[in-house]
Design a protein around this motif. Structure first.
Motif, PDB file in Angstrom:
ATOM      1  N   SER A  17       0.839  -1.245  -0.037  1.00 16.62           N
ATOM      2  CA  SER A  17       0.096  -0.033   0.058  1.00 16.62           C
ATOM      3  C   SER A  17       0.932   1.260  -0.169  1.00 16.62           C
ATOM      4  N   SER A  18       0.336   2.260  -0.448  1.00 15.89           N
ATOM      5  CA  SER A  18       1.036   3.351  -0.712  1.00 15.89           C
ATOM      6  C   SER A  18       1.032   4.347   0.595  1.00 15.89           C
ATOM      7  N   GLY A  19      -0.042   3.996   1.419  1.00 13.68           N
ATOM      8  CA  GLY A  19      -0.334   4.960   2.503  1.00 13.68           C
ATOM      9  C   GLY A  19      -1.229   6.015   2.388  1.00 13.68           C
ATOM     10  N   LEU A  20      -1.250   6.705   0.830  1.00 14.25           N
ATOM     11  CA  LEU A  20      -2.234   7.746   0.816  1.00 14.25           C
ATOM     12  C   LEU A  20      -3.606   7.296   0.921  1.00 14.25           C
ATOM     13  N   LYS A  21      -4.093   7.847   1.710  1.00 22.33           N
ATOM     14  CA  LYS A  21      -5.948   7.890   1.835  1.00 22.33           C
ATOM     15  C   LYS A  21      -6.645   8.782   1.099  1.00 22.33           C
ATOM     16  N   CYS A  22      -7.562   8.162   0.248  1.00 25.15           N
ATOM     17  CA  CYS A  22      -8.428   9.066  -0.544  1.00 25.15           C
ATOM     18  C   CYS A  22      -9.942   8.419  -0.387  1.00 25.15           C
ATOM     19  N   ARG A  23     -10.725   9.496  -0.749  1.00 25.34           N
ATOM     20  CA  ARG A  23     -12.040   9.029  -0.825  1.00 25.34           C
ATOM     21  C   ARG A  23     -12.537   8.014  -2.065  1.00 25.34           C
ATOM     22  N   LYS A  24     -13.055   7.201  -1.907  1.00 25.73           N
ATOM     23  CA  LYS A  24     -13.594   6.064  -3.142  1.00 25.73           C
ATOM     24  C   LYS A  24     -14.822   5.731  -2.716  1.00 25.73           C
ATOM     25  N   CYS A  25     -15.853   6.101  -4.038  1.00 25.29           N
ATOM     26  CA  CYS A  25     -17.217   5.391  -4.078  1.00 25.29           C
ATOM     27  C   CYS A  25     -17.181   4.060  -4.735  1.00 25.29           C
ATOM     28  N   GLY A  26     -17.899   3.193  -4.082  1.00 25.90           N
ATOM     29  CA  GLY A  26     -18.260   1.929  -4.424  1.00 25.90           C
ATOM     30  C   GLY A  26     -16.980   1.080  -4.970  1.00 25.90           C
ATOM     31  N   ASP A  27     -17.128   0.213  -5.630  1.00 29.80           N
ATOM     32  CA  ASP A  27     -15.915  -0.577  -6.214  1.00 29.80           C
ATOM     33  C   ASP A  27     -15.244   0.014  -7.218  1.00 29.80           C
ATOM     34  N   ASP A  28     -15.951   0.808  -8.048  1.00 28.09           N
ATOM     35  CA  ASP A  28     -15.301   1.469  -9.410  1.00 28.09           C
ATOM     36  C   ASP A  28     -15.108   2.753  -9.176  1.00 28.09           C
ATOM     37  N   GLY A  29     -15.475   3.436  -8.092  1.00 27.52           N
ATOM     38  CA  GLY A  29     -14.940   4.828  -7.977  1.00 27.52           C
ATOM     39  C   GLY A  29     -16.328   5.869  -8.179  1.00 27.52           C
ATOM     40  N   VAL A  30     -17.424   5.166  -8.838  1.00 23.28           N
ATOM     41  CA  VAL A  30     -18.404   5.941  -9.289  1.00 23.28           C
ATOM     42  C   VAL A  30     -19.412   6.159  -8.201  1.00 23.28           C
ATOM     43  N   CYS A  31     -19.658   7.811  -7.867  1.00 26.79           N
ATOM     44  CA  CYS A  31     -20.617   8.031  -6.666  1.00 26.79           C
ATOM     45  C   CYS A  31     -22.081   8.023  -7.169  1.00 26.79           C
ATOM     46  N   CYS A  88      -9.836  17.022 -10.591  1.00 23.71           N
ATOM     47  CA  CYS A  88      -9.104  17.179  -9.588  1.00 23.71           C
ATOM     48  C   CYS A  88      -8.076  16.007  -9.299  1.00 23.71           C
ATOM     49  N   MET A  89      -6.851  16.138  -9.276  1.00 16.09           N
ATOM     50  CA  MET A  89      -5.762  15.267  -8.872  1.00 16.09           C
ATOM     51  C   MET A  89      -5.203  15.685  -7.738  1.00 16.09           C
ATOM     52  N   CYS A  90      -4.970  15.130  -6.541  1.00 19.03           N
ATOM     53  CA  CYS A  90      -4.199  15.509  -5.462  1.00 19.03           C
ATOM     54  C   CYS A  90      -3.695  14.469  -4.721  1.00 19.03           C
ATOM     55  N   THR A  91      -2.586  15.136  -3.941  1.00 22.21           N
ATOM     56  CA  THR A  91      -1.780  13.914  -3.143  1.00 22.21           C
ATOM     57  C   THR A  91      -2.064  14.029  -1.761  1.00 22.21           C
ATOM     58  N   GLY A  92      -2.915  14.781  -0.911  1.00 20.98           N
ATOM     59  CA  GLY A  92      -2.938  14.848   0.295  1.00 20.98           C
ATOM     60  C   GLY A  92      -4.179  13.754   0.860  1.00 20.98           C
ATOM     61  N   ASP A  93      -3.829  13.232   2.000  1.00 18.96           N
ATOM     62  CA  ASP A  93      -5.162  12.431   2.465  1.00 18.96           C
ATOM     63  C   ASP A  93      -6.346  13.143   2.460  1.00 18.96           C
ATOM     64  N   ASN A  94      -7.357  12.536   1.799  1.00 17.96           N
ATOM     65  CA  ASN A  94      -8.747  12.766   1.667  1.00 17.96           C
ATOM     66  C   ASN A  94      -8.926  14.133   1.032  1.00 17.96           C
ATOM     67  N   CYS A  95      -7.828  14.303   0.117  1.00 17.85           N
ATOM     68  CA  CYS A  95      -8.047  15.809  -0.430  1.00 17.85           C
ATOM     69  C   CYS A  95      -9.175  15.625  -1.707  1.00 17.85           C
ATOM     70  N   ASN A  96      -9.901  14.556  -1.964  1.00 19.68           N
ATOM     71  CA  ASN A  96     -10.878  14.526  -2.896  1.00 19.68           C
ATOM     72  C   ASN A  96     -12.253  14.487  -2.197  1.00 19.68           C
ATOM     73  N   ALA A  97     -12.162  14.581  -0.977  1.00 20.36           N
ATOM     74  CA  ALA A  97     -13.281  14.811  -0.273  1.00 20.36           C
ATOM     75  C   ALA A  97     -14.384  15.866  -0.290  1.00 20.36           C
ATOM     76  N   GLY A  98     -15.607  15.885  -0.182  1.00 17.78           N
ATOM     77  CA  GLY A  98     -16.387  17.109  -0.335  1.00 17.78           C
ATOM     78  C   GLY A  98     -16.106  18.113  -1.340  1.00 17.78           C
ATOM     79  N   ASN A  99     -16.246  19.270  -1.057  1.00 20.96           N
ATOM     80  CA  ASN A  99     -15.749  20.374  -2.135  1.00 20.96           C
ATOM     81  C   ASN A  99     -14.452  20.823  -2.060  1.00 20.96           C
ATOM     82  N   ARG A 100     -13.489  20.206  -1.680  1.00 23.31           N
ATOM     83  CA  ARG A 100     -12.005  20.437  -1.262  1.00 23.31           C
ATOM     84  C   ARG A 100     -11.441  20.788  -2.670  1.00 23.31           C
ATOM     85  N   CYS A 101     -11.950  20.364  -3.753  1.00 26.01           N
ATOM     86  CA  CYS A 101     -11.164  20.701  -5.128  1.00 26.01           C
ATOM     87  C   CYS A 101     -12.046  21.482  -5.667  1.00 26.01           C
TER      88      CYS A 101
END
Length: 103
Positions: A17-31, A88-101
Motif C-alpha cells: 500500500s502507498s499509505g495515501l488515503k483517498c475517498r472512494k465510491c463503490g467498487d469502481d469509484g462512481v458515486c 481534480c488530482m491531488c496527493t494529500g490524505d482525503n483531498c478528494n473529499a467534499g468540495n475541497r477540489c
C-alpha cells in the motif's frame, strides 16, 4: 521459522500500500451524486493520486489512481453538449473529499 514467515508476510503487505488515503465510491469509484463522499480508502500498489471528477449536478467519481503524484485541477466545458465538469488530482490524505477540489 513461523515467526520469520509472519514477518515477511507483514512487510509485504505494508509495502503493497502507498499509505495515501483517498475517498472512494463503490467498487469502481462512481458515486451516487456530488454529495456522496464514499469511504476512506488506502490506495494500493502504485496508486499515488486521489482523483475527483464531477459533471455539474450529474456524474461524480472519487478514487485512487496511479497518475504520478499530480496536484492539478481544472474546469472544462464539453463544446458539443455544453456540460460543465471539474477534474481534480491531488496527493494529500482525503483531498478528494467534499468540495475541497476547486479550481
Amino acid at each position: 521459522m513461523k515467526a520469520t514467515l509472519v514477518l515477511i508476510v507483514l512487510v509485504g503487505l505494508v509495502s503493497w500500500s502507498s499509505g495515501l488515503k483517498c475517498r472512494k465510491c463503490g467498487d469502481d469509484g462512481v458515486c451516487d451524486g456530488p454529495d456522496d463522499n464514499g469511504v476512506v480508502y488506502e490506495c494500493q500498489g502504485d496508486e499515488d493520486t486521489c482523483y475527483f471528477r464531477s459533471n455539474v449536478g450529474d456524474f461524480t467519481v472519487r478514487n485512487c489512481y496511479p497518475i504520478g503524484g499530480m496536484d492539478e485541477c481544472w474546469n472544462d466545458i464539453d463544446p458539443e453538449y455544453g456540460i460543465e465538469s471539474i477534474t481534480c488530482m491531488c496527493t494529500g490524505d482525503n483531498c478528494n473529499a467534499g468540495n475541497r477540489c476547486s479550481c
